[in-house]
Design a protein around this motif. Sequence first.
Motif, PDB file in Angstrom:
ATOM      1  N   LYS A  30     -36.908  -6.222   6.791  1.00  9.13           N
ATOM      2  CA  LYS A  30     -35.172  -5.806   6.136  1.00  9.13           C
ATOM      3  C   LYS A  30     -34.752  -6.950   6.039  1.00  9.13           C
ATOM      4  O   LYS A  30     -33.101  -6.746   6.020  1.00  9.13           O
ATOM      5  N   GLU A  31     -35.217  -7.837   6.853  1.00  9.25           N
ATOM      6  CA  GLU A  31     -34.439  -8.826   6.014  1.00  9.25           C
ATOM      7  C   GLU A  31     -33.628  -9.044   5.013  1.00  9.25           C
ATOM      8  O   GLU A  31     -34.819  -9.947   3.773  1.00  9.25           O
ATOM      9  N   VAL A  32     -32.697  -9.825   4.397  1.00  4.13           N
ATOM     10  CA  VAL A  32     -31.868  -9.893   3.325  1.00  4.13           C
ATOM     11  C   VAL A  32     -30.955 -11.472   3.766  1.00  4.13           C
ATOM     12  O   VAL A  32     -30.209 -11.419   4.300  1.00  4.13           O
ATOM     13  N   VAL A  33     -31.097 -11.481   1.996  1.00  4.84           N
ATOM     14  CA  VAL A  33     -30.369 -13.242   1.872  1.00  4.84           C
ATOM     15  C   VAL A  33     -29.629 -12.573   0.860  1.00  4.84           C
ATOM     16  O   VAL A  33     -29.347 -11.639  -0.398  1.00  4.84           O
ATOM     17  N   GLY A  34     -28.238 -12.771   1.381  1.00  7.91           N
ATOM     18  CA  GLY A  34     -26.538 -12.809  -0.380  1.00  7.91           C
ATOM     19  C   GLY A  34     -26.449 -13.591  -0.865  1.00  7.91           C
ATOM     20  O   GLY A  34     -27.322 -15.003  -0.729  1.00  7.91           O
ATOM     21  N   VAL A  35     -26.736 -13.288  -1.865  1.00  7.44           N
ATOM     22  CA  VAL A  35     -26.210 -14.144  -3.131  1.00  7.44           C
ATOM     23  C   VAL A  35     -24.918 -13.919  -3.666  1.00  7.44           C
ATOM     24  O   VAL A  35     -24.406 -12.999  -4.507  1.00  7.44           O
ATOM     25  N   LEU A  36     -23.880 -15.222  -3.655  1.00  5.82           N
ATOM     26  CA  LEU A  36     -22.259 -14.819  -3.581  1.00  5.82           C
ATOM     27  C   LEU A  36     -22.695 -15.834  -4.777  1.00  5.82           C
ATOM     28  O   LEU A  36     -22.810 -17.382  -5.175  1.00  5.82           O
ATOM     29  N   LEU A  37     -21.957 -15.240  -5.664  1.00 12.86           N
ATOM     30  CA  LEU A  37     -21.438 -16.400  -7.298  1.00 12.86           C
ATOM     31  C   LEU A  37     -20.312 -15.611  -7.782  1.00 12.86           C
ATOM     32  O   LEU A  37     -19.083 -14.780  -7.286  1.00 12.86           O
ATOM     33  N   ARG A  38     -19.597 -17.609  -7.583  1.00 16.88           N
ATOM     34  CA  ARG A  38     -18.230 -17.440  -8.830  1.00 16.88           C
ATOM     35  C   ARG A  38     -18.019 -16.419  -9.506  1.00 16.88           C
ATOM     36  O   ARG A  38     -16.929 -15.724  -9.000  1.00 16.88           O
ATOM     37  N   ASN A  39     -18.588 -15.819 -10.282  1.00 17.08           N
ATOM     38  CA  ASN A  39     -18.764 -15.021 -11.046  1.00 17.08           C
ATOM     39  C   ASN A  39     -20.314 -14.719 -12.289  1.00 17.08           C
ATOM     40  O   ASN A  39     -21.704 -16.151 -11.717  1.00 17.08           O
ATOM     41  N   LYS A  80     -17.868 -12.115   4.468  1.00 18.00           N
ATOM     42  CA  LYS A  80     -18.138 -11.364   5.805  1.00 18.00           C
ATOM     43  C   LYS A  80     -18.075 -10.064   5.776  1.00 18.00           C
ATOM     44  O   LYS A  80     -19.231  -9.799   6.761  1.00 18.00           O
ATOM     45  N   THR A  81     -18.218  -9.448   4.856  1.00 23.34           N
ATOM     46  CA  THR A  81     -19.101  -7.847   4.728  1.00 23.34           C
ATOM     47  C   THR A  81     -20.026  -7.611   4.983  1.00 23.34           C
ATOM     48  O   THR A  81     -21.075  -7.308   5.895  1.00 23.34           O
ATOM     49  N   LEU A  82     -21.053  -9.083   4.415  1.00 18.93           N
ATOM     50  CA  LEU A  82     -22.381  -8.992   5.240  1.00 18.93           C
ATOM     51  C   LEU A  82     -22.702  -9.696   6.196  1.00 18.93           C
ATOM     52  O   LEU A  82     -23.358  -9.464   6.577  1.00 18.93           O
ATOM     53  N   LEU A  83     -22.091  -9.904   6.255  1.00 20.95           N
ATOM     54  CA  LEU A  83     -22.446 -10.952   7.792  1.00 20.95           C
ATOM     55  C   LEU A  83     -22.087  -9.180   8.510  1.00 20.95           C
ATOM     56  O   LEU A  83     -22.687  -9.307   9.426  1.00 20.95           O
ATOM     57  N   LEU A  84     -21.019  -8.996   8.604  1.00 24.27           N
ATOM     58  CA  LEU A  84     -21.109  -7.750   9.199  1.00 24.27           C
ATOM     59  C   LEU A  84     -21.712  -6.230   9.324  1.00 24.27           C
ATOM     60  O   LEU A  84     -22.546  -5.764  10.564  1.00 24.27           O
ATOM     61  N   ASN A  85     -22.598  -6.374   7.970  1.00 26.66           N
ATOM     62  CA  ASN A  85     -24.197  -5.452   7.221  1.00 26.66           C
ATOM     63  C   ASN A  85     -24.886  -6.578   8.364  1.00 26.66           C
ATOM     64  O   ASN A  85     -25.963  -5.638   7.290  1.00 26.66           O
ATOM     65  N   GLY A  86     -24.981  -7.339   8.777  1.00 23.58           N
ATOM     66  CA  GLY A  86     -26.459  -7.696   9.394  1.00 23.58           C
ATOM     67  C   GLY A  86     -27.224  -9.331   8.662  1.00 23.58           C
ATOM     68  O   GLY A  86     -28.478  -9.567   8.799  1.00 23.58           O
ATOM     69  N   VAL A  87     -26.296  -9.776   7.527  1.00 26.68           N
ATOM     70  CA  VAL A  87     -26.622 -10.229   6.576  1.00 26.68           C
ATOM     71  C   VAL A  87     -26.037 -11.465   7.322  1.00 26.68           C
ATOM     72  O   VAL A  87     -24.741 -12.093   7.354  1.00 26.68           O
ATOM     73  N   LYS A  88     -27.317 -12.947   6.769  1.00 26.23           N
ATOM     74  CA  LYS A  88     -26.130 -13.877   7.900  1.00 26.23           C
ATOM     75  C   LYS A  88     -27.040 -15.373   7.661  1.00 26.23           C
ATOM     76  O   LYS A  88     -26.525 -16.312   7.538  1.00 26.23           O
ATOM     77  N   ASN A  89     -27.836 -15.159   5.574  1.00 28.96           N
ATOM     78  CA  ASN A  89     -28.277 -15.968   5.241  1.00 28.96           C
ATOM     79  C   ASN A  89     -27.756 -15.939   3.689  1.00 28.96           C
ATOM     80  O   ASN A  89     -28.502 -14.870   3.077  1.00 28.96           O
ATOM     81  N   PHE A  90     -27.754 -17.068   3.156  1.00 34.92           N
ATOM     82  CA  PHE A  90     -26.779 -17.154   2.093  1.00 34.92           C
ATOM     83  C   PHE A  90     -27.731 -18.145   0.452  1.00 34.92           C
ATOM     84  O   PHE A  90     -27.852 -19.181   0.886  1.00 34.92           O
ATOM     85  N   VAL A  91     -27.540 -17.789  -0.334  1.00 31.42           N
ATOM     86  CA  VAL A  91     -27.356 -18.714  -1.426  1.00 31.42           C
ATOM     87  C   VAL A  91     -25.547 -18.394  -2.325  1.00 31.42           C
ATOM     88  O   VAL A  91     -25.643 -17.428  -2.349  1.00 31.42           O
ATOM     89  N   ILE A  92     -25.299 -19.607  -2.270  1.00 31.62           N
ATOM     90  CA  ILE A  92     -24.103 -19.048  -3.243  1.00 31.62           C
ATOM     91  C   ILE A  92     -23.720 -20.305  -4.339  1.00 31.62           C
ATOM     92  O   ILE A  92     -24.006 -21.269  -4.153  1.00 31.62           O
ATOM     93  N   ILE A  93     -23.243 -19.917  -5.460  1.00 31.26           N
ATOM     94  CA  ILE A  93     -22.591 -20.856  -5.944  1.00 31.26           C
ATOM     95  C   ILE A  93     -20.647 -20.671  -5.825  1.00 31.26           C
ATOM     96  O   ILE A  93     -20.534 -19.227  -6.582  1.00 31.26           O
ATOM     97  N   ALA A  94     -20.259 -21.340  -5.343  1.00 33.74           N
ATOM     98  CA  ALA A  94     -19.280 -21.836  -4.432  1.00 33.74           C
ATOM     99  C   ALA A  94     -18.040 -20.781  -5.457  1.00 33.74           C
ATOM    100  O   ALA A  94     -18.069 -21.731  -6.312  1.00 33.74           O
ATOM    101  N   TYR A  95     -16.730 -21.037  -5.080  1.00 32.61           N
ATOM    102  CA  TYR A  95     -16.128 -21.079  -6.408  1.00 32.61           C
ATOM    103  C   TYR A  95     -15.170 -21.970  -6.931  1.00 32.61           C
ATOM    104  O   TYR A  95     -15.000 -22.297  -7.867  1.00 32.61           O
ATOM    105  N   ASN A  96     -15.038 -22.777  -5.659  1.00 32.60           N
ATOM    106  CA  ASN A  96     -14.932 -24.428  -5.840  1.00 32.60           C
ATOM    107  C   ASN A  96     -15.997 -24.304  -4.204  1.00 32.60           C
ATOM    108  O   ASN A  96     -15.489 -24.783  -3.210  1.00 32.60           O
ATOM    109  N   THR A  97     -15.154 -26.430  -4.677  1.00 33.33           N
ATOM    110  CA  THR A  97     -15.662 -27.785  -2.931  1.00 33.33           C
ATOM    111  C   THR A  97     -15.237 -26.789  -1.856  1.00 33.33           C
ATOM    112  O   THR A  97     -15.569 -26.889  -0.936  1.00 33.33           O
ATOM    113  N   ASP A  98     -13.831 -27.264  -1.981  1.00 34.83           N
ATOM    114  CA  ASP A  98     -12.488 -26.430  -0.665  1.00 34.83           C
ATOM    115  C   ASP A  98     -13.402 -25.408  -0.533  1.00 34.83           C
ATOM    116  O   ASP A  98     -12.749 -26.292   0.653  1.00 34.83           O
TER     117      ASP A  98
END
Length: 359
Positions: A30-39, A80-98
């Motif tokens: 059940k371990e899930v990786v969250g993938v967060l893309l700027r778009n 934050k929603t994914l963390l609340l659902n137990g997902v704590k590991n991520f691949v990210i293309i952030a909105y910006n560096t800041d």
Amino acid sequence: MKKIFKFTAVLLLTLSVFSISGCKKEKAKKEVVGVLLRNDYEPFLNAYRKGVEAFAKKNDISVEVYSANNDAAIQIDQLKTLLLNGVKNFVIIAYNTDLTEQMTKIIHSQGGAAAFSNVIPSVEALKTGENFFYASSPETDAGKYQAQMIDSYFKKNSGKLDGKNLRVLYFNGEYGHPAQIYRKVGVMEELSRLGYKVNVLGEFGANWDRASARQYLDLWIDGKNPSFDVIIAQNDEMALGAVDSLLNHNMVDNPSNPTMDSDGDGTALAVPVLGVDATDGGKESLSKKQMFGTVLQDVNAQAATALELVWQCIKEGNAKDYTTQGGISAAKETSKEAPLTDRKVIGQCFIVPFVPVTK
């Protein structure tokens, strides 16, 4: 009675061990990786999403992919929603560096890991913990390869240039994006090193978009119509927009056959046009001898590297001294491009090389 009690105790212990191991196995599944893309609608980002999903399927990794539609607040809410659902590991293309330092601190507070691509994480973001990574390609290299292709073109076609006086039309992506900053640095520094005196006749902010690039060049040619030597675009989409405009103005070797390279210089257009990314559209244009060159940003390798690093942390607790299936290991030397500027974090930077493409 003692024998019965002993047998019962052993049976219960066996069942208990089986139950515990079964729970562990179930938890691992059940371990899930969250993938967060700027778009996920820009061609590169759409391809990145597909690359993550393909690597996940091949390696039996569960992922949940979310697009922030270019909104920083939405991306933080998704995290934050994914963390609340137990997902704590991520691949990210952030909105910006800041945004990256805030994201790493939130993830670190939950004991998670993350790998960033495309939009660079800040040095301070990587310093949040050893399980935060940069898995991408150094943008200055993309510009450097563009300059080298330009140099190769004019060495073979010296009659098309006045000495080393180079008149350039330049298309920027999103201003402030790391790729926009460093690709320009790379091409201009390398052209200077190669001895060119660069005169930027026109510079446009086309925001990675083909239609915008075409409109800008249409207006510029219609309004001024001066001679120029080369068009440099920071991605293939904008390069293709420039190609569209040149075709619209019959700025080709043979107007009756816009894919005919009549003078044998490697392009059917009046001047060479260069992009970055080696997208399917870019490669098709190369095959028609319209775009002259591009630089492969291996989106699948970036996506696979990022996901594999996070998965290694899930399995082993860290990715120290790790080499990926694709042969990518941590950088050894610092450079002028963040975040590789700080020796303390280069062991967390996994660099996927660019490759020049002319056919």
